[in-house]
Write an enzyme that holds these catalytic residues in place. Structure first.
Site, PDB file in Angstrom:
ATOM      1  N   CYS A 286      31.784  -7.094 -53.301  1.00  7.57           N
ATOM      2  CA  CYS A 286      31.871  -5.827 -54.037  1.00  7.57           C
ATOM      3  C   CYS A 286      31.492  -5.949 -55.509  1.00  7.57           C
ATOM      4  O   CYS A 286      30.482  -5.403 -55.939  1.00  7.57           O
ATOM      5  CB  CYS A 286      33.292  -5.268 -53.923  1.00  7.57           C
TER       6      CYS A 286
HETATM    7  N1  LIG Z   1      35.189  -6.466 -47.888  1.00  5.78           N
HETATM    8  C1  LIG Z   1      35.809  -5.733 -48.789  1.00  5.78           C
HETATM    9  O1  LIG Z   1      36.784  -6.167 -49.361  1.00  5.78           O
HETATM   10  C2  LIG Z   1      35.339  -4.346 -49.150  1.00  5.78           C
HETATM   11  C3  LIG Z   1      36.176  -3.542 -49.949  1.00  5.78           C
HETATM   12  C4  LIG Z   1      35.771  -2.258 -50.258  1.00  5.78           C
HETATM   13  C5  LIG Z   1      34.541  -1.785 -49.790  1.00  5.78           C
HETATM   14  N2  LIG Z   1      33.736  -2.590 -49.027  1.00  5.78           N
HETATM   15  C6  LIG Z   1      32.477  -2.022 -48.533  1.00  5.78           C
HETATM   16  O2  LIG Z   1      32.615  -1.765 -47.132  1.00  5.78           O
HETATM   17  C7  LIG Z   1      31.372  -1.972 -46.470  1.00  5.78           C
HETATM   18  C8  LIG Z   1      31.546  -2.967 -45.332  1.00  5.78           C
HETATM   19  O3  LIG Z   1      31.922  -4.227 -45.885  1.00  5.78           O
HETATM   20  P1  LIG Z   1      32.545  -5.385 -45.003  1.00  5.78           P
HETATM   21  O4  LIG Z   1      33.100  -6.362 -45.967  1.00  5.78           O
HETATM   22  O5  LIG Z   1      33.422  -4.848 -43.940  1.00  5.78           O
HETATM   23  O6  LIG Z   1      31.206  -5.972 -44.317  1.00  5.78           O
HETATM   24  P2  LIG Z   1      31.136  -7.025 -43.114  1.00  5.78           P
HETATM   25  O7  LIG Z   1      29.827  -7.700 -43.238  1.00  5.78           O
HETATM   26  O8  LIG Z   1      32.389  -7.818 -43.037  1.00  5.78           O
HETATM   27  O9  LIG Z   1      31.130  -6.110 -41.801  1.00  5.78           O
HETATM   28  C9  LIG Z   1      30.108  -5.231 -41.486  1.00  5.78           C
HETATM   29  C10 LIG Z   1      29.970  -5.150 -39.973  1.00  5.78           C
HETATM   30  O10 LIG Z   1      28.968  -4.177 -39.676  1.00  5.78           O
HETATM   31  C11 LIG Z   1      28.227  -4.630 -38.562  1.00  5.78           C
HETATM   32  N3  LIG Z   1      26.951  -3.911 -38.517  1.00  5.78           N
HETATM   33  C12 LIG Z   1      25.867  -4.050 -39.306  1.00  5.78           C
HETATM   34  N4  LIG Z   1      24.912  -3.167 -38.953  1.00  5.78           N
HETATM   35  C13 LIG Z   1      25.424  -2.432 -37.922  1.00  5.78           C
HETATM   36  C14 LIG Z   1      24.928  -1.379 -37.143  1.00  5.78           C
HETATM   37  N5  LIG Z   1      23.691  -0.868 -37.314  1.00  5.78           N
HETATM   38  N6  LIG Z   1      25.716  -0.880 -36.165  1.00  5.78           N
HETATM   39  C15 LIG Z   1      26.967  -1.393 -35.960  1.00  5.78           C
HETATM   40  N7  LIG Z   1      27.480  -2.401 -36.674  1.00  5.78           N
HETATM   41  C16 LIG Z   1      26.722  -2.915 -37.655  1.00  5.78           C
HETATM   42  C17 LIG Z   1      28.106  -6.129 -38.800  1.00  5.78           C
HETATM   43  O11 LIG Z   1      27.802  -6.810 -37.587  1.00  5.78           O
HETATM   44  C18 LIG Z   1      29.492  -6.455 -39.337  1.00  5.78           C
HETATM   45  O12 LIG Z   1      30.393  -6.805 -38.293  1.00  5.78           O
HETATM   46  C19 LIG Z   1      30.393  -2.419 -47.548  1.00  5.78           C
HETATM   47  O13 LIG Z   1      29.701  -1.300 -48.032  1.00  5.78           O
HETATM   48  C20 LIG Z   1      31.297  -2.955 -48.638  1.00  5.78           C
HETATM   49  O14 LIG Z   1      30.703  -2.874 -49.911  1.00  5.78           O
HETATM   50  C21 LIG Z   1      34.123  -3.845 -48.688  1.00  5.78           C
END
Ligand SMILES: NC(=O)c1ccc[n+]([C@@H]2O[C@H](COP(=O)([O-])OP(=O)(O)OC[C@H]3O[C@@H](n4cnc5c(N)ncnc54)[C@H](O)[C@@H]3O)[C@@H](O)[C@H]2O)c1
Length: 448
Positions: A286
């Site tokens: 992030c």
């Molecule tokens: N990790 C955090 O602490 C956090 C906190 C706040 C916001 N965010 C935001 O949340 C969002 C997700 O982050 P995350 O950490 O969960 O990412 P991540 O990489 O852990 O998980 C994303 C998931 O999406 C899946 N994916 C990708 N393309 C796909 C598709 N077309 N169809 C279905 N699944 C698909 C991936 O296989 C993966 O399992 C990002 O925008 C991030 O900036 C993350």
């Protein structure tokens, strides 16, 4: 807010309030999986969608791939009807869909929305009238209305439109940022207020009904763009303040002042000051990334986001500063990097989590290797380190014994399981980038 009076939506609102609605969560990662478990534990029927077949199989076997999520929680959700799939046909059966896919930067440091657009293209043929679709991925203001909505409208077979403004029929689209703080269990997820901005009043109302059945407070804002900007303001605020203390730390070291003593004193002020702490550089999915989504969008408006750029510059330079301090400390012992044995303690981007993304430890390891050091690492969460965004490190965890063999032990991530007194006792030289050795008096410790 207006009342939703469409044929479908009043039913959906009721279904959301009574938890009979079926919720589909797309992206079973660090954000989507805990959210799916939360909705499931609150009585909703939840389906997780993910393109990663191994994650789908793991979840359907009742197992976990995220350390802080116990298999018992997945098993309990499965008993309550949770399952995972890679088949987007199941989207048609959902009443509401929440999208939690990655939003990284590309190699030119520009927003890479391919996961969001790929998801929306894949789900749009299966959407139906009255469905609620919420984007939670962090992104620049305008993404929901300028990117997601047109793709939903062009991609579905029935000529469905997204409801806008006061319209009450169509597909309901909103943005609601994820505000989770991984590894921080001091705040219950339900107590983190949920900001929501809809493309229409109806969408805002439905999204508020959905999140309101889980979260104790929903904060409606007037548009998806305002909700998108809210998330960026929060993360830019952190990024800029961390850069500020990182810069002041460097000055304090030169002046012989302990920055941590100063922060501890400053934070006794009951108003107008919030403590941020210096470190070896930014990590995670992030804070090092999200601000640049806004910088990119700002260019469209002929505007330069100078605070973001300056903070990025200071924070990116921190691993290099750690190396400078190490070089000086090794020099004091008549040594240099070439041929020195160095142990990196902690490679996760922050304390007590199993997330390596953008970790400054990876940069520090790479820089040390380039200078000819013999680098090993220890981290309770990683038995191996393969590759980061830029690096292919290919290392396996070194045991936490015989610390005296290393010319320097560098504390990059202050995991709480480490016994810092023992580490200082056994090591020849300790480079502490996190103030993990506070309270331990030893000439072997270099704070940087
Ligand atoms: N990790 C955090 O602490 C956090 C906190 C706040 C916001 N965010 C935001 O949340 C969002 C997700 O982050 P995350 O950490 O969960 O990412 P991540 O990489 O852990 O998980 C994303 C998931 O999406 C899946 N994916 C990708 N393309 C796909 C598709 N077309 N169809 C279905 N699944 C698909 C991936 O296989 C993966 O399992 C990002 O925008 C991030 O900036 C993350």
């Amino acid at each position: 807010m207006t009342n939703v009076t469409t044929e479908h939506s009043p039913t959906l609102k009721l279904k959301l309030e009574t938890r009979e609605a079926r919720i589909g969560i797309v992206g079973m990662g660090y954000v989507g999986l805990p959210l799916a478990l939360l909705f499931s534990s609150e009585g909703f029927r939840v389906t997780g969608f993910d393109i990663a077949a191994d994650k789908v199989a793991t979840l359907n076997a009742g197992k976990s791939y995220i350390v802080r999520i116990l298999p018992e929680a997945i098993e309990a959700a499965r008993k309550a009807g949770f399952s995972a799939t890679s088949d987007y046909a199941g989207i048609a059966e959902m009443d509401a869909i929440i999208i939690c896919v990655p939003t990284p930067l590309d190699e030119h440091h520009e927003p890479d929305l391919s996961f969001v657009t790929g998801t929306v293209k894949a789900l749009s043929p299966n959407i139906h009238e009255g469905q609620l679709i919420v984007l939670e991925s962090t992104t620049y203001p305008g993404t929901t209305e300028e990117v997601v909505v047109p793709l939903l409208e062009s991609g579905n077979r029935h000529g469905l439109r997204v409801a806008r403004g006061g319209e009450t029929s169509g597909v309901h689209v909103a943005f609601s940022p994820e505000r989770e703080d991984p590894g921080n269990d001091s705040v219950d997820r339900r107590d983190i207020p949920k900001v929501v901005g809809g493309c229409s009043s109806a969408a805002a109302e439905l999204a508020a009904a959905m999140y309101g059945s889980i979260f104790h407070r929903v904060v409606p804002v007037s548009s998806p763009a305002a909700a998108e900007m809210t998330k960026l303001l929060e993360n830019i605020y952190r990024c800029v303040n961390i850069a500020l203390v990182n810069e002041l730390k460097q000055l304090c070291i030169r002046m012989g002042i302990d920055i941590h003593e100063v922060i501890d004193a400053a934070k006794t002020k009951p108003f107008g000051f919030q403590a941020f702490y210096p470190g070896p550089g930014l990590g995670g999915h992030c804070i090092p990334i999200d601000p640049f989504y806004l910088s990119w969008k700002a260019r469209e408006f002929d505007f330069r986001t100078r605070f973001i750029e300056l903070a990025g510059e200071v924070n990116t330079a921190m691993p290099y500063f750690v190396l400078e301090q190490m070089a000086a400390a090794l020099n004091e012992h008549g040594k240099n990097f070439k041929g020195s044995k160095v142990l990196i303690l902690g490679v996760a981007y922050k304390r007590d989590i199993d997330d390596l993304r953008e970790s400054p430890a990876l940069t520090i390891i790479e820089l040390l290797r380039k200078k000819g050091a013999n680098v090993a690492y220890n981290d309770p969460f990683f038995a191996k380190v393969g590759h980061g965004r830029k690096y292919d490190l290919n290392m396996t965890r070194a045991p936490l014994d015989d610390l005296g063999q290393y010319d320097a032990v560098v504390i990059v991530t202050d995991h709480s399981s480490y016994d810092y007194a023992r580490i200082v006792r056994e090591a020849q030289l300790v480079i502490d980038t996190r103030n993990a050795t506070r309270g331990i008096e030893s000439a072997k410790i270099i704070h940087c």
